[in-house]
Design a protein around this motif. Sequence first.
Motif, short mmCIF file in Angstrom:
data_model
loop_
_atom_site.label_atom_id
_atom_site.label_comp_id
_atom_site.label_asym_id
_atom_site.label_seq_id
_atom_site.Cartn_x
_atom_site.Cartn_y
_atom_site.Cartn_z
N HIS A 18 0.86 -1.18 0.00
CA HIS A 18 0.00 0.00 0.00
C HIS A 18 0.90 1.23 0.00
O HIS A 18 1.77 1.37 0.86
CB HIS A 18 -0.88 0.04 1.25
CG HIS A 18 -1.94 -1.01 1.28
ND1 HIS A 18 -3.22 -0.78 0.87
CD2 HIS A 18 -1.89 -2.29 1.66
CE1 HIS A 18 -3.94 -1.88 1.01
NE2 HIS A 18 -3.14 -2.82 1.49
N ILE A 19 0.69 2.14 -0.95
CA ILE A 19 1.42 3.41 -0.97
C ILE A 19 0.70 4.38 -0.04
O ILE A 19 -0.52 4.52 -0.11
CB ILE A 19 1.50 4.00 -2.39
CG1 ILE A 19 2.29 3.07 -3.31
CG2 ILE A 19 2.13 5.40 -2.35
CD1 ILE A 19 2.31 3.51 -4.77
N ILE A 20 1.46 5.04 0.81
CA ILE A 20 0.91 6.06 1.71
C ILE A 20 1.33 7.41 1.13
O ILE A 20 2.51 7.65 0.91
CB ILE A 20 1.45 5.90 3.13
CG1 ILE A 20 1.13 4.50 3.66
CG2 ILE A 20 0.86 6.98 4.05
CD1 ILE A 20 1.90 4.15 4.91
N CYS A 21 0.34 8.27 0.89
CA CYS A 21 0.62 9.56 0.26
C CYS A 21 -0.11 10.70 0.98
O CYS A 21 -0.94 10.45 1.85
CB CYS A 21 0.25 9.53 -1.22
SG CYS A 21 -1.48 9.19 -1.53
N LYS A 22 0.21 11.92 0.60
CA LYS A 22 -0.27 13.12 1.30
C LYS A 22 -1.79 13.26 1.31
O LYS A 22 -2.38 13.51 2.35
CB LYS A 22 0.36 14.34 0.63
CG LYS A 22 -0.04 15.65 1.24
CD LYS A 22 0.65 16.80 0.52
CE LYS A 22 0.21 18.12 1.07
NZ LYS A 22 0.88 19.23 0.41
N ASP A 23 -2.44 13.14 0.14
CA ASP A 23 -3.87 13.43 0.07
C ASP A 23 -4.51 12.67 -1.08
O ASP A 23 -3.85 11.93 -1.81
CB ASP A 23 -4.13 14.94 -0.05
CG ASP A 23 -3.41 15.58 -1.24
OD1 ASP A 23 -3.19 14.89 -2.26
OD2 ASP A 23 -3.06 16.77 -1.15
N GLY A 63 2.33 -4.85 3.43
CA GLY A 63 3.23 -3.82 3.91
C GLY A 63 2.89 -2.48 3.28
O GLY A 63 1.90 -2.35 2.55
N PHE A 64 3.72 -1.51 3.55
CA PHE A 64 3.48 -0.15 3.11
C PHE A 64 4.75 0.43 2.50
O PHE A 64 5.85 0.01 2.82
CB PHE A 64 3.06 0.74 4.30
CG PHE A 64 1.84 0.25 5.00
CD1 PHE A 64 0.57 0.59 4.54
CD2 PHE A 64 1.95 -0.56 6.11
CE1 PHE A 64 -0.56 0.12 5.18
CE2 PHE A 64 0.81 -1.03 6.76
CZ PHE A 64 -0.44 -0.68 6.28
N ILE A 65 4.55 1.43 1.66
CA ILE A 65 5.66 2.19 1.12
C ILE A 65 5.24 3.66 1.18
O ILE A 65 4.11 4.00 0.86
CB ILE A 65 6.04 1.74 -0.30
CG1 ILE A 65 7.33 2.39 -0.76
CG2 ILE A 65 4.92 1.95 -1.28
CD1 ILE A 65 7.94 1.72 -1.98
N MET A 66 6.12 4.50 1.67
CA MET A 66 5.79 5.90 1.92
C MET A 66 6.23 6.76 0.75
O MET A 66 7.38 6.69 0.31
CB MET A 66 6.51 6.37 3.19
CG MET A 66 6.19 7.75 3.63
SD MET A 66 4.57 7.94 4.37
CE MET A 66 4.71 6.92 5.81
N ALA A 67 5.30 7.58 0.24
CA ALA A 67 5.62 8.46 -0.88
C ALA A 67 6.60 9.56 -0.46
O ALA A 67 7.49 9.91 -1.22
CB ALA A 67 4.35 9.07 -1.46
N ASP A 68 6.44 10.11 0.74
CA ASP A 68 7.32 11.20 1.19
C ASP A 68 7.43 11.16 2.71
O ASP A 68 6.54 11.63 3.42
CB ASP A 68 6.76 12.55 0.73
CG ASP A 68 7.74 13.69 0.97
OD1 ASP A 68 8.45 13.68 2.00
OD2 ASP A 68 7.79 14.60 0.14
N ASN A 69 8.53 10.62 3.21
CA ASN A 69 8.72 10.46 4.66
C ASN A 69 8.72 11.80 5.39
O ASN A 69 8.11 11.93 6.45
CB ASN A 69 10.03 9.73 4.95
CG ASN A 69 10.05 8.33 4.41
OD1 ASN A 69 9.01 7.71 4.21
ND2 ASN A 69 11.23 7.83 4.14
N GLN A 70 9.42 12.78 4.83
CA GLN A 70 9.52 14.09 5.48
C GLN A 70 8.15 14.73 5.60
O GLN A 70 7.79 15.26 6.65
CB GLN A 70 10.48 15.00 4.71
CG GLN A 70 10.74 16.33 5.37
CD GLN A 70 11.60 16.21 6.62
OE1 GLN A 70 12.40 15.29 6.75
NE2 GLN A 70 11.44 17.14 7.54
N GLU A 71 7.36 14.69 4.53
CA GLU A 71 6.02 15.27 4.55
C GLU A 71 5.14 14.58 5.58
O GLU A 71 4.35 15.22 6.27
CB GLU A 71 5.36 15.13 3.17
CG GLU A 71 5.03 16.43 2.52
CD GLU A 71 4.36 16.24 1.17
OE1 GLU A 71 4.11 17.27 0.56
OE2 GLU A 71 4.11 15.12 0.72
#
Length: 88
Positions: A18-23, A63-71
């Motif tokens: 699953h990709i985790i993203c801002k919005d 599992g997950f993958i993060m689009a932008d860790n800092q954000e």
Amino acid sequence: MTLQTETMIRKAARDNLHIICKDHNEAVLLSEQAESLGLTIQYPITFTEFINWDNFFGRRVNGFIMADNQEFLEFIAAGKPISVMGQD
């Protein structure tokens, strides 16, 4: 689409992550980009959905993958800047 985004999409498709993203706008964009590459991915989830999703273990989640860790870290910190050691 950047090489980093393409790599993330390919990894998500390959490993069923699953990709985790801002919005939601970014989720739509990532989904469309995956389609343009001829790949199938789980529909991306937003930071808010990830934080409030209490049913990880009730569903099949690889599992997950993060689009932008800092954000994501700044989102959790209510928009306050976060410095990460080793990253300028």
